[in-house]
Design a protein around this motif. Structure first.
Motif, mmCIF file in Angstrom:
data_model
loop_
_atom_site.group_PDB
_atom_site.id
_atom_site.type_symbol
_atom_site.label_atom_id
_atom_site.label_comp_id
_atom_site.label_asym_id
_atom_site.label_seq_id
_atom_site.Cartn_x
_atom_site.Cartn_y
_atom_site.Cartn_z
ATOM 1 N N THR A 135 -12.269 -1.741 9.716
ATOM 2 C CA THR A 135 -12.959 -2.261 8.770
ATOM 3 C C THR A 135 -12.490 -1.955 7.290
ATOM 4 O OG1 THR A 135 -14.409 -3.260 10.663
ATOM 5 C CG2 THR A 135 -15.009 -3.269 8.466
ATOM 6 N N THR A 136 -13.127 -0.613 7.667
ATOM 7 C CA THR A 136 -12.753 -0.446 6.041
ATOM 8 C C THR A 136 -11.496 -0.690 5.218
ATOM 9 O OG1 THR A 136 -13.512 2.230 6.750
ATOM 10 C CG2 THR A 136 -12.431 2.206 4.061
ATOM 11 N N LEU A 137 -10.276 -0.162 6.022
ATOM 12 C CA LEU A 137 -8.652 -1.025 5.468
ATOM 13 C C LEU A 137 -9.444 -2.906 5.196
ATOM 14 C CD1 LEU A 137 -6.131 -0.479 5.170
ATOM 15 C CD2 LEU A 137 -5.332 -0.716 7.770
ATOM 16 N N ILE A 138 -9.368 -2.796 6.134
ATOM 17 C CA ILE A 138 -10.146 -4.240 5.870
ATOM 18 C C ILE A 138 -10.463 -4.870 4.699
ATOM 19 C CG2 ILE A 138 -10.471 -6.766 5.855
ATOM 20 C CD1 ILE A 138 -10.168 -6.563 9.317
ATOM 21 N N LYS A 139 -11.072 -3.437 4.053
ATOM 22 C CA LYS A 139 -12.254 -4.045 2.755
ATOM 23 C C LYS A 139 -10.993 -3.493 1.863
ATOM 24 C CE LYS A 139 -16.439 -2.980 4.572
ATOM 25 N NZ LYS A 139 -17.539 -1.840 5.067
ATOM 26 N N LEU A 140 -10.225 -2.733 2.353
ATOM 27 C CA LEU A 140 -9.567 -1.695 1.137
ATOM 28 C C LEU A 140 -8.188 -3.417 1.135
ATOM 29 C CD1 LEU A 140 -8.576 1.877 2.422
ATOM 30 C CD2 LEU A 140 -9.638 1.035 0.585
ATOM 31 N N LEU A 141 -8.499 -3.809 1.612
ATOM 32 C CA LEU A 141 -7.024 -4.740 1.299
ATOM 33 C C LEU A 141 -7.607 -6.207 0.405
ATOM 34 C CD1 LEU A 141 -5.636 -4.555 5.246
ATOM 35 C CD2 LEU A 141 -4.403 -4.191 2.890
ATOM 36 N N ALA A 155 0.501 -1.447 0.143
ATOM 37 C CA ALA A 155 -0.320 -0.070 0.190
ATOM 38 C C ALA A 155 1.000 1.299 0.022
ATOM 39 C CB ALA A 155 -0.805 -0.039 1.403
ATOM 40 N N THR A 156 0.383 2.056 -0.794
ATOM 41 C CA THR A 156 1.406 3.588 -1.205
ATOM 42 C C THR A 156 0.169 4.702 -1.042
ATOM 43 O OG1 THR A 156 2.633 2.152 -2.083
ATOM 44 C CG2 THR A 156 3.298 4.591 -1.967
ATOM 45 N N GLY A 157 0.607 5.196 0.180
ATOM 46 C CA GLY A 157 -0.038 6.412 0.222
ATOM 47 C C GLY A 157 -2.056 6.667 -0.112
ATOM 48 N N ILE A 158 -1.245 5.466 0.525
ATOM 49 C CA ILE A 158 -3.516 5.050 0.562
ATOM 50 C C ILE A 158 -4.411 6.208 1.729
ATOM 51 C CG2 ILE A 158 -3.408 2.919 -0.257
ATOM 52 C CD1 ILE A 158 -4.233 1.576 2.012
ATOM 53 N N ASN A 159 -5.551 6.416 1.323
ATOM 54 C CA ASN A 159 -6.568 6.818 2.478
ATOM 55 C C ASN A 159 -7.869 6.457 1.513
ATOM 56 O OD1 ASN A 159 -7.579 8.194 4.093
ATOM 57 N ND2 ASN A 159 -6.012 10.045 4.494
ATOM 58 N N ARG A 206 2.811 -12.287 11.310
ATOM 59 C CA ARG A 206 1.714 -12.414 12.502
ATOM 60 C C ARG A 206 1.245 -10.031 12.245
ATOM 61 N NH1 ARG A 206 0.399 -17.007 15.197
ATOM 62 N NH2 ARG A 206 0.845 -19.277 13.791
ATOM 63 N N LEU A 207 0.561 -10.056 11.991
ATOM 64 C CA LEU A 207 0.507 -8.654 12.209
ATOM 65 C C LEU A 207 -0.970 -8.455 13.237
ATOM 66 C CD1 LEU A 207 0.686 -9.224 9.105
ATOM 67 C CD2 LEU A 207 1.975 -6.032 9.788
ATOM 68 N N ALA A 208 -0.763 -7.577 14.173
ATOM 69 C CA ALA A 208 -2.156 -6.935 14.937
ATOM 70 C C ALA A 208 -2.732 -5.458 13.861
ATOM 71 C CB ALA A 208 -1.681 -6.656 15.880
ATOM 72 N N LEU A 209 -3.887 -5.154 14.240
ATOM 73 C CA LEU A 209 -4.990 -4.188 13.462
ATOM 74 C C LEU A 209 -4.988 -3.242 14.664
ATOM 75 C CD1 LEU A 209 -5.052 -2.065 11.631
ATOM 76 C CD2 LEU A 209 -7.300 -3.571 10.662
ATOM 77 N N LYS A 210 -4.440 -2.201 14.696
ATOM 78 C CA LYS A 210 -4.921 -2.074 16.077
ATOM 79 C C LYS A 210 -5.002 -0.040 15.769
ATOM 80 C CE LYS A 210 -2.288 -3.964 19.785
ATOM 81 N NZ LYS A 210 -1.594 -3.513 20.800
ATOM 82 N N GLY A 211 -6.620 0.067 16.882
ATOM 83 C CA GLY A 211 -6.464 2.328 16.554
ATOM 84 C C GLY A 211 -7.818 2.131 17.641
ATOM 85 N N PRO A 212 -8.414 3.228 17.786
ATOM 86 C CA PRO A 212 -9.539 3.253 18.358
ATOM 87 C C PRO A 212 -10.638 2.806 17.911
ATOM 88 C CG PRO A 212 -8.299 5.402 17.834
ATOM 89 C CD PRO A 212 -7.647 4.074 17.686
ATOM 90 N N ALA A 262 -12.452 -5.732 -1.585
ATOM 91 C CA ALA A 262 -13.885 -5.047 -1.138
ATOM 92 C C ALA A 262 -14.194 -3.345 -1.282
ATOM 93 C CB ALA A 262 -14.551 -5.497 -0.352
ATOM 94 N N ALA A 263 -13.143 -2.283 -1.026
ATOM 95 C CA ALA A 263 -13.485 -0.825 -1.324
ATOM 96 C C ALA A 263 -11.854 -0.526 -2.096
ATOM 97 C CB ALA A 263 -13.966 -0.643 -0.278
ATOM 98 N N ALA A 264 -12.237 0.773 -2.582
ATOM 99 C CA ALA A 264 -11.250 0.801 -3.611
ATOM 100 C C ALA A 264 -10.713 2.510 -3.075
ATOM 101 C CB ALA A 264 -11.461 1.632 -5.132
ATOM 102 N N PRO A 265 -9.286 2.410 -2.782
ATOM 103 C CA PRO A 265 -9.138 3.985 -2.054
ATOM 104 C C PRO A 265 -9.282 5.287 -2.752
ATOM 105 C CG PRO A 265 -7.198 2.714 -3.097
ATOM 106 C CD PRO A 265 -8.098 2.307 -3.550
#
Length: 529
Positions: free
Chosen positions: A378-384, A340-344, A366-372, A387-390
């Motif tokens: 969930t949006t980042l998972i969809k991008l991965l 991923a390069t500069g995605i939003n 083995r990665l953890a995805l964290k954040g408040p 299921a969604a486009a940046p």
């Protein structure tokens, strides 16, 4: 103080959930109430809170308890003030300030002139600053609803607090606040939780099982030590009984062979000696009866040992009964799966993340995805997953087989039975008996095979999902798990941990459970702010 004497509860269909429960919690004691899903922990808490009448027994509490339920959706029809239990007092305060200082209003308010300010302070302490007391609970997220009821503890300062899975749906800052509150409070606490970090903060562990309440006179670490000692002793008993069974079968075989040789030798001697046919038949019948008696004695002994061994194995921890057998992922270690390069991502014209994201995921990590809450996990998972486009930047994927396990286990088809669901993953045409053997390993006995997936608990869905992955023809190259330990009891968390430890592919896990992340050996964290 909280005292339960001979308490029992039965479902409306008369099925007994538990009976003969005795429990005593002293003033300012902090108790963890643990046990497998389905034994009645939440029901017992509701009985103590006064929300359910017991079928039998006596419940005594020194003062009215403050109860934080696990499921908060049932309060959607209330306002924030009503959920906090202050709506009438608040209305009385407003009426008095508007000039209606009636005796009824003054009695309701009970000189609590700072109620609004205290409510605002309590909400702010739990991350709900500025929340309107007239707002409907329905408009809040799951995490906000939990924080709302936790704020009630700060507001009311009760002597007795009953908490049912209080850390579910809380982000990391809210969990830290909860841990700090538990350590600092002088209230009597009774907590149902699977959060190991939280459990370590409590003084005592009470384990609810089909046999009743077992009290462990120490914290969760002490409980784990005692359970491990018991497990080691049980394992030793199982090994000893297995050895005895092998020995008994060996003796049975040797005895049978020796008896056959003796019988054959006897017949030859009798034939040479010219014993009459009638006498030979009598001697042969006597020999057969003797052999049959010996076989009966050995069969009875072997049957008794086998039954004892079966009963011992039934007491083994679930993780010891299961064999996961995950196949290795087909990808070589270190292959770049995602760049991923500069995605939003944008909602309307507003970017989701203050800074664009750039990262790589390689095979075997083995990665953890964290954040408040609300950080966009969930949006980042969809991008991965594609299921969604940046909205900006680029994302390149070289993913093979991916399994995404969300909090609802939506990979499972609710219209199928447990057996039908397992067959759906049967890519190598395993025979029916092998599928059923694997279901049994994952704690789905014969009676469960025709159960609908729709009615399974969270722990059962998780176990069925793991079973299906072991049945599948190829292990996934990437498994993504979204808050996998939410709503699982400790037993099922241990099962999940053991399965993921066996897995050799790539893991991406969304979780606030730090103990779980450490146990599955997460190597890197993607933090969303």
């Amino acid at each position: 103080m909280v005292v339960l004497q001979n308490v029992g509860y039965a479902h409306p269909n008369k099925d007994v959930l538990f009976s003969g429960i005795h429990l005593s919690v002293t003033k300012q004691q902090k108790v963890a109430l643990i046990g497998n899903n389905g034994v009645g922990k939440s029901t017992l808490l509701r009985i103590m809170a006064g929300g359910l009448p017991p079928a039998s027994g006596v419940v005594k509490l020194d003062s009215p308890p403050y109860y934080v339920p696990q499921l908060v959706g049932q309060f959607n029809h209330l306002t924030v003030a009503q959920a906090l239990g202050i709506a009438e007092q608040l209305q009385a305060l407003h009426d008095i300030l508007a000039g209606h200082a009636t005796e009824a209003n003054l009695a309701l308010l009970d000189d609590d002139w700072t109620l609004e300010e205290r409510s605002a302070d309590a909400l702010a302490q739990w991350g709900l600053a500025g929340l309107d007391l007239t707002q409907p609970v329905e408009a809040l997220s799951g995490g906000q609803k939990t924080k709302l009821f936790l704020a009630g503890m700060t507001l009311h300062q009760p002597d007795i607090i009953l908490l049912d899975e209080p850390s579910n749906h809380l982000d990391a800052p809210a969990r830290r606040r909860l841990y700090e509150f538990i350590q600092a409070t002088t209230s009597t606490l009774l907590v149902v939780s699977h959060d190991r970090t939280l459990l370590h903060l409590l003084d005592s562990v009470y384990e609810l099982s089909r046999r009743g309440i077992t009290v462990y006179g120490g914290n969760y670490a002490f409980y784990q030590e005692q359970k491990q000692l018991a497990s080691n002793a049980l394992q030793e008993d199982v090994r000893g009984k297995e050895k005895a069974l092998r020995k008994a079968r060996e003796v049975e075989r040797e005895t049978a062979e020796r008896q056959q040789k003796l019988d054959a030798r006897g017949r030859k001697k009798q034939e040479k000696a010219g014993v009459p046919t009638i006498m030979l038949n009598t001697l042969r019948n006597n020999a057969e009866k003797s052999t049959s008696r010996l076989q009966g004695v050995h069969a009875e002994k072997i049957g008794a040992i086998s039954q004892e061994l079966h009963e011992l194995r039934q007491e083994l921890p679930a993780t010891d009964k299961m064999k996961f057998g995950f196949d290795s992922s087909g990808l070589h270690q270190g292959k770049i799966l995602v760049t991923a390069t500069g995605i939003n991502f944008r909602y309307a014209e507003t970017p989701l993340w203050a800074q664009d994201l750039s990262f790589q995921i390689t095979s075997g990590e083995r990665l953890a995805l964290k954040g408040p809450n609300g950080a966009g996990k969930t949006t980042l998972i969809k991008l991965l997953l594609g299921a969604a486009a940046p909205a900006s930047g680029t994302i390149h994927r070289a993913l093979g087989k991916v399994v995404y396990v969300d909090q609802e286990y939506s990979l499972l088809a609710t219209e199928l039975t447990v057996y039908e669901q397992a067959q759906r993953f049967n890519g190598t045409a395993l025979p029916e008996h092998e599928i059923k053997i694997r279901l049994s390993r994952f704690l789905f006995p014969k009676d469960d095979w025709s159960k609908s997936c729709r009615g399974l608990s969270g722990g059962e869905k998780m176990r069925l999902m793991l079973c299906c992955l072991t049945i599948s023809s190829q292990a996934p190259d990437l498994i993504i798990l979204d808050e996998p330990t939410n709503n699982l009891d400790i037993q099922n968390i241990e099962i999940l941990t053991a399965a993921l430890t066996d897995y050799r592919g790539t893991l991406l896990v969304v979780s606030h459970d730090q103990v779980f992340l450490e146990q599955i050996k997460v190597q890197r964290t993607l933090e969303l702010l």
